[in-house]
Design an enzyme around this catalytic site. Sequence first.
Site, short mmCIF file in Angstrom:
data_model
loop_
_atom_site.label_atom_id
_atom_site.label_comp_id
_atom_site.label_asym_id
_atom_site.label_seq_id
_atom_site.Cartn_x
_atom_site.Cartn_y
_atom_site.Cartn_z
N SER A 160 -5.00 -5.25 4.23
CA SER A 160 -6.22 -6.05 4.25
C SER A 160 -5.98 -7.28 3.39
CB SER A 160 -7.38 -5.25 3.68
OG SER A 160 -7.23 -5.14 2.27
N LYS A 161 -7.00 -8.12 3.34
CA LYS A 161 -6.89 -9.38 2.58
C LYS A 161 -6.53 -9.13 1.12
CE LYS A 161 -10.01 -12.18 5.31
NZ LYS A 161 -11.43 -12.20 5.48
N ARG A 162 -6.85 -7.95 0.63
CA ARG A 162 -6.51 -7.63 -0.76
C ARG A 162 -5.00 -7.71 -0.98
NH1 ARG A 162 -6.56 -2.78 -2.39
NH2 ARG A 162 -6.86 -1.96 -0.28
N HIS A 163 -4.24 -7.38 0.07
CA HIS A 163 -2.77 -7.37 -0.08
C HIS A 163 -2.17 -8.75 0.06
CE1 HIS A 163 -3.65 -3.17 1.25
NE2 HIS A 163 -2.82 -2.92 0.29
N GLY A 164 -2.86 -9.61 0.79
CA GLY A 164 -2.32 -10.94 1.09
C GLY A 164 -2.94 -11.38 2.39
#
Length: 494
Positions: free
Chosen positions: A257-261
Site C-alpha cells: 500500500s501507499k505506506r510502503h511507497g
Amino acid sequence: MSSPSPKDVRVRIAPSPTGTIHLGLARTTLFNWAYARHHGGKLILRIEDTDTDRSIPESEEQILEGLTWLGTQWDEGPGVGGPHEPYHQAQRVANHTLAADKLLEAGHAYRCFCSRERLNDLRTAMEAKKETPRYDRTCRDLERAESDARAAAGELFALRFRVQPGETVVNDLVRGKVTFQNADVDDWVMVRQGGNPTYNFVVVCDDADMQISHVFRGEEHLVNTPKQILLYQAMGLEAPEFGHLPLMLGKDGKKLSKRHGSVSLALFREAGYAKAATLNFLARQGWSLDGETEIFSMERFVEAFDICDVNKAGSIFDYEKFAWMSGEYVRLESLAELRENCTPFLIASGLLSAEQIAADPARLEGALALGQDRIRIYSEMPEQIAFLYSADDAVEYEEKAEANCRKHANRIQILKDYLAFLRPALEGGASAQDLRTAAKAWVGEQGLKFPQLFQPLRCALTGKAGGPDMFDIIAWLGTGSTIRRIELGIERLA
Ligand code: GLU
C-alpha cells in the site's frame, strides 16, 4: 494439463476507471497479456464503468495511456473495437437486463423487497453477535404472484441470487482446488434497489458474452469466484478457468500500500524507472523464469510463461531491487535511447532546454555516457552530469571533495606542475586514453601517490569526491574548459 488451442484463449482485463493504474493492475495486465501471446490468443480490455458513483472520467484515459506505455497491447476493446462491442460495461445494460429477467423467470433470482433500514438493522444485529453479516432470506420464498404484484405496484426491490445448498469448487490454476460451502455464500444482490447491477452479476454476463476462456485476476477476487461460478451454472453456461494472482506485499509482509511507497505506475514512470525494467520487475511478482535469473526480456517471458507456474504465496515488492533493476536496464541502453529517455528529466530539472539538446545531441550523448553507469532511474541523470554544464567559474566544490584535497599539503604545486605537463598534450589533441597513460606515468616519475594528483584534479574539474573517469571528463570538457578549471582550482584550493 493440456495446453489450450490458440483460438480458445480469450483473456481479459476489466479495470474499473476509479483511479490511475496501480501496480496490481499493471501486473494482472502483464500476466494476461503474456498468456494470450504465449497461446496465440486474444487479450480483451473491458472498462467496468457500471458503478457510476465511483467512476472518474479522466481515469479511463489514464488507464488506456498507461497500458499503451507498458506495451501490453489489447486485441479487442476501447480504441481497437472488436466483435463484442461495446467494451464499456455501462453500455451493455440491455444484455444485463435480459440476463436478469431470465434468471428471475427461471427462479435462480428473486426479488427482495426488504427496506434499506431493515437490512441495516439486520447487519447491526448480526455484527453485534459477531456473526458474518448476511441476508436472512426473508423474501426468498415469497410467492411469485405476490412478488410480481408488489413490483407492479411500484414497490422498490433488489434482485438477489438464490444460492442452492451444496458446495462450489474452484479449480484454480494458481491455487489448486479451493472448495466453498454454499451455506457460506450469501444470497447476494445482483441488481440493487433502483436498478444498478453489481460487479459479480455483470462481470459474469460480460465475460460470458465475450467468450472469455480464462480469468486471471488478483487474489482479492477469489471470494467472489463461487458466486460467479454459481451464476454460470444457473445460466447454463460453462464457467471460464480461473487463476488468482498472489498479492503483492511490502517487505514487512503486509499487503502493498501507499505506506510502503508508491503503488501508482504513473509515479514510477514520472520518477524515471526504465520501462523494460518495470515490465521485467512486474513479471517477477509471483513468477520466476528459473528461480534465479532476474533479468529477462518480454520475449523470453512470453515464451516461458504458464499460469500454472505462478506462486500462490504473496510476492514481496522490493523497491530497492526495482531501482537496481532499472539501473541494469539503463546500462543496456544505446546513447540515443538514453538521450530520449533522459530528455524530459533534463528539461524539467532546468539543466538544459529543449533547444540546447536539439542543437548538439551528440555532445549531450557524450555527457550521458559519463552518467550512464552511475544512475538507476532517469531522474538521477541531471544531478550526475550538472557539473559538466556548469560555467567553469561556477563549479561547486562539495565539502568532502575539498576536504580530500586539503589533506595534501603540496596540492597547489602538484596541480601547477601537472597543468604544465598536461597543456601541450591537450593542445596536441591527445586522446583520453593517452592522457590517462601519461598521467599515471607522470605520477610515478614525480614520486607521488595517485590521490595526491587525482583528488585535487577531480575537485577542480568536477567539484566532487567521486564520479566518472577523469580523463573521459577531460575529453568531454575540452582543452579550454579543462585548463580554466584547473587554473581556478589552483586559486580556490590554495
Ligand atoms: N472491475 C474489477 C476490478 O477492477 C474486475 C475484477 C475482475 O477481474 O473480475 O477489480
